[in-house]
Design a protein around this motif. Structure first.
Motif, PDB file in Angstrom:
ATOM      1  N   ASP A   1       0.805  -1.213   0.000  1.00 43.07           N
ATOM      2  CA  ASP A   1       0.000   0.000   0.000  1.00 43.07           C
ATOM      3  C   ASP A   1       0.843   1.271   0.000  1.00 43.07           C
ATOM      4  OD1 ASP A   1       0.921   0.213   2.638  1.00 43.07           O
ATOM      5  OD2 ASP A   1      -0.937  -0.515   3.523  1.00 43.07           O
ATOM      6  N   GLY A   2       2.171   1.112   0.061  1.00 39.65           N
ATOM      7  CA  GLY A   2       3.043   2.274   0.029  1.00 39.65           C
ATOM      8  C   GLY A   2       3.100   3.057   1.321  1.00 39.65           C
ATOM      9  N   GLY A   3       2.427   2.586   2.351  1.00 44.74           N
ATOM     10  CA  GLY A   3       2.386   3.288   3.623  1.00 44.74           C
ATOM     11  C   GLY A   3       3.640   3.071   4.448  1.00 44.74           C
ATOM     12  N   PRO A   4       3.738   3.787   5.574  1.00 46.70           N
ATOM     13  CA  PRO A   4       4.920   3.662   6.429  1.00 46.70           C
ATOM     14  C   PRO A   4       4.910   2.369   7.227  1.00 46.70           C
ATOM     15  CG  PRO A   4       3.314   5.107   7.458  1.00 46.70           C
ATOM     16  CD  PRO A   4       2.772   4.782   6.089  1.00 46.70           C
ATOM     17  N   LEU A   5       6.064   2.041   7.797  1.00 45.89           N
ATOM     18  CA  LEU A   5       6.189   0.884   8.670  1.00 45.89           C
ATOM     19  C   LEU A   5       6.083   1.327  10.121  1.00 45.89           C
ATOM     20  CD1 LEU A   5       9.193  -0.924   6.956  1.00 45.89           C
ATOM     21  CD2 LEU A   5       6.788  -1.623   6.908  1.00 45.89           C
ATOM     22  N   PRO A   6       5.565   0.472  10.987  1.00 47.45           N
ATOM     23  CA  PRO A   6       5.464   0.837  12.396  1.00 47.45           C
ATOM     24  C   PRO A   6       6.804   0.699  13.105  1.00 47.45           C
ATOM     25  CG  PRO A   6       4.712  -1.401  12.109  1.00 47.45           C
ATOM     26  CD  PRO A   6       5.016  -0.871  10.731  1.00 47.45           C
ATOM     27  N   ALA A   7       6.938   1.386  14.232  1.00 41.91           N
ATOM     28  CA  ALA A   7       8.106   1.178  15.083  1.00 41.91           C
ATOM     29  C   ALA A   7       7.988  -0.195  15.737  1.00 41.91           C
ATOM     30  CB  ALA A   7       8.169   2.265  16.150  1.00 41.91           C
ATOM     31  N   TYR A   8       9.118  -0.835  15.980  1.00 39.15           N
ATOM     32  CA  TYR A   8       9.138  -2.102  16.709  1.00 39.15           C
ATOM     33  C   TYR A   8      10.444  -2.169  17.475  1.00 39.15           C
ATOM     34  CZ  TYR A   8      12.089  -3.718  12.825  1.00 39.15           C
ATOM     35  OH  TYR A   8      13.087  -3.840  11.891  1.00 39.15           O
ATOM     36  N   ARG A   9      10.620  -3.201  18.279  1.00 38.07           N
ATOM     37  CA  ARG A   9      11.812  -3.330  19.101  1.00 38.07           C
ATOM     38  C   ARG A   9      12.730  -4.403  18.527  1.00 38.07           C
ATOM     39  NH1 ARG A   9       9.015  -3.022  25.150  1.00 38.07           N
ATOM     40  NH2 ARG A   9       8.542  -0.787  25.079  1.00 38.07           N
ATOM     41  N   ALA A  10      14.020  -4.139  18.575  1.00 38.06           N
ATOM     42  CA  ALA A  10      14.991  -5.078  18.017  1.00 38.06           C
ATOM     43  C   ALA A  10      14.882  -6.422  18.714  1.00 38.06           C
ATOM     44  CB  ALA A  10      16.400  -4.534  18.182  1.00 38.06           C
ATOM     45  N   GLY A  11      14.617  -7.470  17.928  1.00 39.38           N
ATOM     46  CA  GLY A  11      14.422  -8.810  18.456  1.00 39.38           C
ATOM     47  C   GLY A  11      13.014  -9.324  18.272  1.00 39.38           C
ATOM     48  N   GLN A  12      12.069  -8.436  17.993  1.00 35.30           N
ATOM     49  CA  GLN A  12      10.681  -8.870  17.820  1.00 35.30           C
ATOM     50  C   GLN A  12      10.479  -9.569  16.477  1.00 35.30           C
ATOM     51  OE1 GLN A  12       8.500  -5.117  18.760  1.00 35.30           O
ATOM     52  NE2 GLN A  12       7.672  -6.275  20.494  1.00 35.30           N
ATOM     53  N   TYR A  13       9.338 -10.214  16.336  1.00 40.21           N
ATOM     54  CA  TYR A  13       9.061 -11.006  15.135  1.00 40.21           C
ATOM     55  C   TYR A  13       7.800 -10.514  14.443  1.00 40.21           C
ATOM     56  CZ  TYR A  13       5.465 -13.254  18.030  1.00 40.21           C
ATOM     57  OH  TYR A  13       4.380 -13.482  18.840  1.00 40.21           O
ATOM     58  N   THR A  14       7.610 -10.947  13.224  1.00 39.30           N
ATOM     59  CA  THR A  14       6.348 -10.785  12.520  1.00 39.30           C
ATOM     60  C   THR A  14       5.819 -12.170  12.198  1.00 39.30           C
ATOM     61  OG1 THR A  14       5.228  -9.758  10.615  1.00 39.30           O
ATOM     62  CG2 THR A  14       7.417 -10.684  10.219  1.00 39.30           C
ATOM     63  N   THR A  15       4.531 -12.258  11.933  1.00 44.68           N
ATOM     64  CA  THR A  15       3.904 -13.525  11.556  1.00 44.68           C
ATOM     65  C   THR A  15       3.576 -13.488  10.066  1.00 44.68           C
ATOM     66  OG1 THR A  15       2.932 -13.800  13.743  1.00 44.68           O
ATOM     67  CG2 THR A  15       1.961 -15.077  11.956  1.00 44.68           C
ATOM     68  N   ALA A  16       4.015 -14.496   9.339  1.00 47.16           N
ATOM     69  CA  ALA A  16       3.729 -14.600   7.910  1.00 47.16           C
ATOM     70  C   ALA A  16       2.609 -15.613   7.688  1.00 47.16           C
ATOM     71  CB  ALA A  16       4.970 -15.031   7.145  1.00 47.16           C
ATOM     72  N   ARG A  17       1.724 -15.309   6.743  1.00 49.53           N
ATOM     73  CA  ARG A  17       0.643 -16.233   6.385  1.00 49.53           C
ATOM     74  C   ARG A  17       0.881 -16.707   4.953  1.00 49.53           C
ATOM     75  NH1 ARG A  17      -5.810 -14.892   6.713  1.00 49.53           N
ATOM     76  NH2 ARG A  17      -5.282 -13.358   5.086  1.00 49.53           N
ATOM     77  N   VAL A  18       1.082 -18.000   4.814  1.00 54.90           N
ATOM     78  CA  VAL A  18       1.461 -18.588   3.524  1.00 54.90           C
ATOM     79  C   VAL A  18       0.510 -19.716   3.172  1.00 54.90           C
ATOM     80  CG1 VAL A  18       3.288 -19.807   2.275  1.00 54.90           C
ATOM     81  CG2 VAL A  18       3.878 -18.002   3.912  1.00 54.90           C
ATOM     82  N   PHE A  19       0.023 -19.722   1.931  1.00 58.28           N
ATOM     83  CA  PHE A  19      -0.836 -20.819   1.478  1.00 58.28           C
ATOM     84  C   PHE A  19       0.041 -21.992   1.049  1.00 58.28           C
ATOM     85  CE2 PHE A  19      -3.220 -23.150  -1.804  1.00 58.28           C
ATOM     86  CZ  PHE A  19      -4.343 -23.488  -1.050  1.00 58.28           C
ATOM     87  N   VAL A  20      -0.254 -23.176   1.606  1.00 60.52           N
ATOM     88  CA  VAL A  20       0.491 -24.391   1.280  1.00 60.52           C
ATOM     89  C   VAL A  20      -0.406 -25.288   0.434  1.00 60.52           C
ATOM     90  CG1 VAL A  20       1.715 -26.388   2.201  1.00 60.52           C
ATOM     91  CG2 VAL A  20       1.798 -24.201   3.426  1.00 60.52           C
TER      92      VAL A  20
ATOM     93  N   LEU B   1      12.255 -10.188  12.774  1.00 59.34           N
ATOM     94  CA  LEU B   1      12.645  -9.098  11.889  1.00 59.34           C
ATOM     95  C   LEU B   1      14.153  -8.912  12.072  1.00 59.34           C
ATOM     96  CD1 LEU B   1       9.613  -6.802  12.600  1.00 59.34           C
ATOM     97  CD2 LEU B   1      10.170  -7.853  10.401  1.00 59.34           C
ATOM     98  N   SER B   2      14.911  -9.383  11.113  1.00 59.71           N
ATOM     99  CA  SER B   2      16.368  -9.454  11.258  1.00 59.71           C
ATOM    100  C   SER B   2      17.076  -8.169  10.855  1.00 59.71           C
ATOM    101  CB  SER B   2      16.925 -10.636  10.445  1.00 59.71           C
ATOM    102  OG  SER B   2      16.619 -10.482   9.068  1.00 59.71           O
ATOM    103  N   ILE B   3      16.317  -7.108  10.750  1.00 54.50           N
ATOM    104  CA  ILE B   3      16.879  -5.796  10.447  1.00 54.50           C
ATOM    105  C   ILE B   3      16.510  -4.873  11.594  1.00 54.50           C
ATOM    106  CG2 ILE B   3      14.852  -4.962   9.176  1.00 54.50           C
ATOM    107  CD1 ILE B   3      16.804  -3.624   7.199  1.00 54.50           C
ATOM    108  N   ALA B   4      17.397  -3.946  11.945  1.00 61.22           N
ATOM    109  CA  ALA B   4      17.148  -3.062  13.078  1.00 61.22           C
ATOM    110  C   ALA B   4      15.963  -2.135  12.795  1.00 61.22           C
ATOM    111  CB  ALA B   4      18.394  -2.240  13.382  1.00 61.22           C
ATOM    112  N   PRO B   5      15.247  -1.731  13.833  1.00 60.73           N
ATOM    113  CA  PRO B   5      14.149  -0.773  13.654  1.00 60.73           C
ATOM    114  C   PRO B   5      14.638   0.504  12.981  1.00 60.73           C
ATOM    115  CG  PRO B   5      14.126  -1.695  15.873  1.00 60.73           C
ATOM    116  CD  PRO B   5      15.400  -2.159  15.239  1.00 60.73           C
TER     117      PRO B   5
END
Length: 359
Positions: A53-72, A85-89
């Protein structure tokens, strides 16, 4: 019971609302586009992602994760997986670094990890939930930091390291990492560059097998041999990796006199004779978790501890808080779905551990 469940379902809803109302935040799933795919090692591949959507990313803390939803396709269902999230905030994109999980003697190949490795390419879309997680760098402290990881457990440590050198360059960092060999060693070039540019960062790298060259050492991590560098007044210790690795390193830290309060890991210390339950294998993160917590206790009144897969960050507010309110003695552990069994085994051994990443 029903009224109490409603109270805590409301508490859970507030967590989702916080994620939604944060600057750049959202609720539920958001489509991201893969802008780069980088092979970090023979086992780990990183996906760089930006919002469609081209929007901004939220702030997060180094070490936190995201959840991916994948169709199998083989299963005909959506599968959820948590990836650090293996990149720093503060970056303009997200990055997840996925370890390919091959089939074992008694376990099938990781459905999602292999699909992300083999079929997803630059330009494809991936649905993500907002960043969550209780394992993250404490930036209110200003003392030394020791980052200890094994295998793919390096992913949150890279985020923490990059955050530290960018936002707190005065904090000394000891970076301890072990993996099997050079072929599976991820982020090696990046680590060398960070250490070269930041004299406060010291690397202690180990390979179990194969030829090595400086700064990598042959053999396993021995924190006793590193005590002169990793033991420091006021230091915080962060650990992530396979259960056996974590058990050994935490035991050594305790042996060296490091208090549990300084060891940062998502864990509960187990007691003998606990009854554990892993009730859900594929939990919809938007389900009514408060009601589920109530039903678990009704069905298993002698329950001492429950291991529940964490989907999008609000699960423990519903299931956990309801169960604790109804039965204060119960222990509630959040865990990525594919690792519930090994997490229970670690708890049974009485070891505080960091949850490994899901395949």
């Amino acid at each position: 019971y029903g009224a109490l469940a409603d109270v805590f379902i409301d508490a859970e809803s507030k967590l989702y609302n916080q994620a939604c109302n944060a600057d750049g935040g959202w609720s539920g799933w958001r489509s991201f586009r893969i802008i780069d795919k980088v092979r970090e090692s023979e086992e780990i591949t990183s996906l760089h992602l930006v919002p469609c959507d081209g929007g901004p990313l939220p702030a997060y803390r180094a070490g936190q994760y995201t959840t991916a939803r994948v169709f199998v396709p083989e299963l005909g269902v959506m599968q959820l997986r948590q990836y650090t999230l293996s990149i720093a905030p503060g970056a303009m994109h997200f990055r997840i670094s996925v370890k390919r999980e091959p089939a074992g003697a008694t376990t099938p190949a990781g459905r999602v990890s292999n699909r992300l490795h083999d079929f997803y390419k630059v330009g494809d879309m991936l649905e993500l939930a907002p960043p969550f997680g209780e394992f993250f760098l404490d930036e209110t402290h200003d003392g030394p930091v020791v980052l200890i990881s094994g295998g793919v457990g390096i992913t949150p440590m890279i985020s923490m390291l990059d955050r530290l050198v960018a936002a707190a360059p005065s904090r000394p960092v000891q970076f301890v990492h072990a993996c099997r060999n050079a072929a599976v060693f991820a982020f090696g070039a990046h680590l060398a560059k960070v250490a070269e540019r930041n004299p406060q960062v010291r690397l202690h790298l180990f390979h179990d097998e194969g030829a090595v060259s400086a700064p990598v050492q042959a053999g396993r991590v021995d924190l006793r041999a590193l005590a002169g560098e990793v033991l420091a007044e006021g230091a915080d210790y962060y650990l992530c990796g396979p259960v056996g690795f974590l058990e050994a390193q935490i035991a050594t830290l305790h042996e060296l006199g490091v208090e549990s309060a300084r060891i940062h890991a998502e864990a509960l210390a187990a007691q003998e004779g606990l009854t554990f339950l892993h009730p859900f294998d594929n939990l919809d993160v938007m389900a009514g978790q408060g009601t589920m917590g109530l039903e678990i206790l009704e069905q298993t009144p002698d329950l001492d501890a429950v291991v529940v897969p964490v989907g999008g960050g609000g699960l423990l507010a519903g299931v956990g808080t309801v169960m604790k309110a109804l039965k204060p003695s119960v222990r509630v552990v959040g865990v990525e779905p594919d690792h519930a069994a090994c997490f229970v085994a670690a708890l049974a051994a009485g070891s505080p551990v960091t949850v490994p990443l899901a395949p």
